[in-house]
Write a protein that holds these residues in place. Structure first.
Motif, PDB file in Angstrom:
ATOM      1  N   PRO A 150      36.690   8.648 169.078  1.00  0.00           N
ATOM      2  CA  PRO A 150      37.048   7.223 169.139  1.00  0.00           C
ATOM      3  C   PRO A 150      35.804   6.334 169.244  1.00  0.00           C
ATOM      4  O   PRO A 150      34.760   6.747 169.739  1.00  0.00           O
ATOM      5  CB  PRO A 150      37.905   7.117 170.393  1.00  0.00           C
ATOM      6  N   TRP A 151      35.957   5.097 168.767  1.00  0.00           N
ATOM      7  CA  TRP A 151      34.891   4.110 168.922  1.00  0.00           C
ATOM      8  C   TRP A 151      34.719   3.826 170.414  1.00  0.00           C
ATOM      9  O   TRP A 151      35.678   3.860 171.184  1.00  0.00           O
ATOM     10  CB  TRP A 151      35.248   2.803 168.219  1.00  0.00           C
ATOM     11  N   PRO A 152      33.503   3.506 170.865  1.00  0.00           N
ATOM     12  CA  PRO A 152      33.286   3.275 172.301  1.00  0.00           C
ATOM     13  C   PRO A 152      33.725   1.898 172.789  1.00  0.00           C
ATOM     14  O   PRO A 152      33.397   1.515 173.899  1.00  0.00           O
ATOM     15  CB  PRO A 152      31.773   3.453 172.463  1.00  0.00           C
ATOM     16  N   TRP A 153      34.470   1.128 172.018  1.00  0.00           N
ATOM     17  CA  TRP A 153      34.938  -0.193 172.438  1.00  0.00           C
ATOM     18  C   TRP A 153      36.422  -0.317 172.150  1.00  0.00           C
ATOM     19  O   TRP A 153      36.987   0.467 171.402  1.00  0.00           O
ATOM     20  CB  TRP A 153      34.178  -1.311 171.722  1.00  0.00           C
ATOM     21  N   SER A 154      37.036  -1.264 172.738  1.00  0.00           N
ATOM     22  CA  SER A 154      38.445  -1.586 172.529  1.00  0.00           C
ATOM     23  C   SER A 154      39.308  -0.357 172.765  1.00  0.00           C
ATOM     24  O   SER A 154      39.109   0.360 173.734  1.00  0.00           O
ATOM     25  CB  SER A 154      38.630  -2.161 171.123  1.00  0.00           C
ATOM     26  N   ASP A 155      40.263  -0.115 171.884  1.00  0.00           N
ATOM     27  CA  ASP A 155      41.149   1.031 172.061  1.00  0.00           C
ATOM     28  C   ASP A 155      40.606   2.291 171.391  1.00  0.00           C
ATOM     29  O   ASP A 155      41.258   3.324 171.391  1.00  0.00           O
ATOM     30  CB  ASP A 155      42.548   0.708 171.522  1.00  0.00           C
ATOM     31  N   GLY A 156      39.427   2.217 170.781  1.00  0.00           N
ATOM     32  CA  GLY A 156      38.824   3.381 170.141  1.00  0.00           C
ATOM     33  C   GLY A 156      39.226   3.564 168.696  1.00  0.00           C
ATOM     34  O   GLY A 156      38.708   4.448 168.022  1.00  0.00           O
ATOM     35  N   ASN A 157      40.151   2.764 168.190  1.00  0.00           N
ATOM     36  CA  ASN A 157      40.635   2.924 166.827  1.00  0.00           C
ATOM     37  C   ASN A 157      40.200   1.782 165.916  1.00  0.00           C
ATOM     38  O   ASN A 157      40.278   1.899 164.716  1.00  0.00           O
ATOM     39  CB  ASN A 157      42.164   3.037 166.825  1.00  0.00           C
ATOM     40  N   HIS A 158      39.762   0.675 166.509  1.00  0.00           N
ATOM     41  CA  HIS A 158      39.335  -0.490 165.731  1.00  0.00           C
ATOM     42  C   HIS A 158      37.817  -0.519 165.633  1.00  0.00           C
ATOM     43  O   HIS A 158      37.123  -0.273 166.623  1.00  0.00           O
ATOM     44  CB  HIS A 158      39.806  -1.788 166.390  1.00  0.00           C
ATOM     45  N   SER A 159      37.283  -0.845 164.445  1.00  0.00           N
ATOM     46  CA  SER A 159      35.836  -0.958 164.300  1.00  0.00           C
ATOM     47  C   SER A 159      35.337  -2.178 165.082  1.00  0.00           C
ATOM     48  O   SER A 159      36.122  -2.992 165.555  1.00  0.00           O
ATOM     49  CB  SER A 159      35.457  -1.078 162.821  1.00  0.00           C
ATOM     50  N   LEU A 160      34.028  -2.306 165.216  1.00  0.00           N
ATOM     51  CA  LEU A 160      33.467  -3.375 166.031  1.00  0.00           C
ATOM     52  C   LEU A 160      33.821  -4.759 165.487  1.00  0.00           C
ATOM     53  O   LEU A 160      34.148  -5.662 166.234  1.00  0.00           O
ATOM     54  CB  LEU A 160      31.944  -3.226 166.116  1.00  0.00           C
ATOM     55  N   PHE A 161      33.788  -4.931 164.178  1.00  0.00           N
ATOM     56  CA  PHE A 161      34.125  -6.214 163.563  1.00  0.00           C
ATOM     57  C   PHE A 161      35.452  -6.085 162.812  1.00  0.00           C
ATOM     58  O   PHE A 161      35.560  -6.426 161.644  1.00  0.00           O
ATOM     59  CB  PHE A 161      33.003  -6.667 162.623  1.00  0.00           C
TER      60      PHE A 161
ATOM     61  N   ASN B 126      39.008  -6.665 161.276  1.00  0.00           N
ATOM     62  CA  ASN B 126      39.773  -7.803 160.777  1.00  0.00           C
ATOM     63  C   ASN B 126      41.132  -7.268 160.360  1.00  0.00           C
ATOM     64  O   ASN B 126      41.229  -6.426 159.462  1.00  0.00           O
ATOM     65  CB  ASN B 126      39.057  -8.439 159.592  1.00  0.00           C
ATOM     66  N   THR B 127      42.195  -7.711 161.002  1.00  0.00           N
ATOM     67  CA  THR B 127      43.527  -7.157 160.738  1.00  0.00           C
ATOM     68  C   THR B 127      43.998  -7.447 159.319  1.00  0.00           C
ATOM     69  O   THR B 127      44.851  -6.731 158.800  1.00  0.00           O
ATOM     70  CB  THR B 127      44.554  -7.732 161.731  1.00  0.00           C
ATOM     71  N   HIS B 128      43.434  -8.452 158.667  1.00  0.00           N
ATOM     72  CA  HIS B 128      43.852  -8.798 157.303  1.00  0.00           C
ATOM     73  C   HIS B 128      43.200  -7.891 156.261  1.00  0.00           C
ATOM     74  O   HIS B 128      43.817  -7.546 155.248  1.00  0.00           O
ATOM     75  CB  HIS B 128      43.521 -10.252 156.997  1.00  0.00           C
ATOM     76  N   THR B 129      41.956  -7.493 156.482  1.00  0.00           N
ATOM     77  CA  THR B 129      41.244  -6.724 155.461  1.00  0.00           C
ATOM     78  C   THR B 129      40.958  -5.282 155.849  1.00  0.00           C
ATOM     79  O   THR B 129      40.743  -4.454 154.963  1.00  0.00           O
ATOM     80  CB  THR B 129      39.900  -7.398 155.127  1.00  0.00           C
ATOM     81  N   ASN B 130      40.910  -4.948 157.130  1.00  0.00           N
ATOM     82  CA  ASN B 130      40.585  -3.597 157.556  1.00  0.00           C
ATOM     83  C   ASN B 130      41.833  -2.844 157.991  1.00  0.00           C
ATOM     84  O   ASN B 130      42.531  -3.271 158.901  1.00  0.00           O
ATOM     85  CB  ASN B 130      39.587  -3.624 158.712  1.00  0.00           C
ATOM     86  N   ALA B 131      42.070  -1.720 157.349  1.00  0.00           N
ATOM     87  CA  ALA B 131      43.228  -0.902 157.710  1.00  0.00           C
ATOM     88  C   ALA B 131      42.827   0.152 158.741  1.00  0.00           C
ATOM     89  O   ALA B 131      41.684   0.573 158.814  1.00  0.00           O
ATOM     90  CB  ALA B 131      43.773  -0.208 156.469  1.00  0.00           C
ATOM     91  N   LEU B 132      43.790   0.560 159.540  1.00  0.00           N
ATOM     92  CA  LEU B 132      43.620   1.678 160.457  1.00  0.00           C
ATOM     93  C   LEU B 132      43.991   2.948 159.698  1.00  0.00           C
ATOM     94  O   LEU B 132      44.509   2.884 158.578  1.00  0.00           O
ATOM     95  CB  LEU B 132      44.521   1.480 161.675  1.00  0.00           C
ATOM     96  N   PRO B 133      43.760   4.120 160.252  1.00  0.00           N
ATOM     97  CA  PRO B 133      44.148   5.345 159.548  1.00  0.00           C
ATOM     98  C   PRO B 133      45.637   5.401 159.202  1.00  0.00           C
ATOM     99  O   PRO B 133      46.038   6.050 158.235  1.00  0.00           O
ATOM    100  CB  PRO B 133      43.771   6.454 160.531  1.00  0.00           C
ATOM    101  N   THR B 134      46.468   4.693 159.964  1.00  0.00           N
ATOM    102  CA  THR B 134      47.915   4.720 159.700  1.00  0.00           C
ATOM    103  C   THR B 134      48.375   3.571 158.820  1.00  0.00           C
ATOM    104  O   THR B 134      49.531   3.529 158.413  1.00  0.00           O
ATOM    105  CB  THR B 134      48.675   4.648 161.035  1.00  0.00           C
ATOM    106  N   GLY B 135      47.514   2.621 158.519  1.00  0.00           N
ATOM    107  CA  GLY B 135      47.883   1.483 157.677  1.00  0.00           C
ATOM    108  C   GLY B 135      47.457   0.172 158.301  1.00  0.00           C
ATOM    109  O   GLY B 135      46.772   0.141 159.321  1.00  0.00           O
ATOM    110  N   TYR B 136      47.876  -0.912 157.681  1.00  0.00           N
ATOM    111  CA  TYR B 136      47.517  -2.247 158.194  1.00  0.00           C
ATOM    112  C   TYR B 136      48.360  -2.571 159.421  1.00  0.00           C
ATOM    113  O   TYR B 136      49.492  -2.132 159.564  1.00  0.00           O
ATOM    114  CB  TYR B 136      47.770  -3.306 157.117  1.00  0.00           C
ATOM    115  N   GLU B 137      47.790  -3.395 160.296  1.00  0.00           N
ATOM    116  CA  GLU B 137      48.511  -3.832 161.478  1.00  0.00           C
ATOM    117  C   GLU B 137      49.304  -5.091 161.156  1.00  0.00           C
ATOM    118  O   GLU B 137      48.965  -5.827 160.259  1.00  0.00           O
ATOM    119  CB  GLU B 137      47.543  -4.208 162.608  1.00  0.00           C
TER     120      GLU B 137
END
Length: 102
Positions: A74-85, A87-98
């Motif tokens: 996991p990433w060392p910030w937030s919940d470990g699943n979101h990158s540092l920058f 963006n819910t509109h352009t960056n998808a998680l491994p399971t899809g867009y939020e």
């Protein structure tokens, strides 16, 4: 040792030419800045504006490719699943867009 008059004239001419050369160079760069650089910046700004107007702001369809969005730890910030920058509109998680998307 006295210099001949021809040598003195040649020396003055070379001195004047070397001093006057810098002023011409600055003038040349000033002209180039106004004639080429500023219109070039204006053309680039117009290009970006026109491309932005033609760009679709819809979220692309999510395709779960196995080689993308791999999380070995996991990433060392937030919940470990979101990158540092993230963006819910352009960056998808491994399971899809939020959130509410297509």
């Amino acid at each position: 040792m006295a210099m001949s008059s021809t040598a003195m004239v040649a020396r003055r001419a070379l001195t004047a030419a070397s001093q006057g050369g810098h002023e011409g160079g600055a003038r040349t760069w000033k002209i180039l800045s106004f004639v080429l650089a500023l219109p070039g910046v204006a053309v680039c700004m117009a290009n970006v504006y026109l491309k932005m107007q033609a760009h679709s702001h819809d979220t692309p369809e999510f395709v779960s490719y196995p080689h993308l969005r791999i999380r070995t730890k996991p990433w060392p910030w937030s919940d470990g699943n979101h990158s540092l920058f993230h963006n819910t509109h352009t960056n998808a998680l491994p399971t899809g867009y939020e959130g509410p998307h297509h």
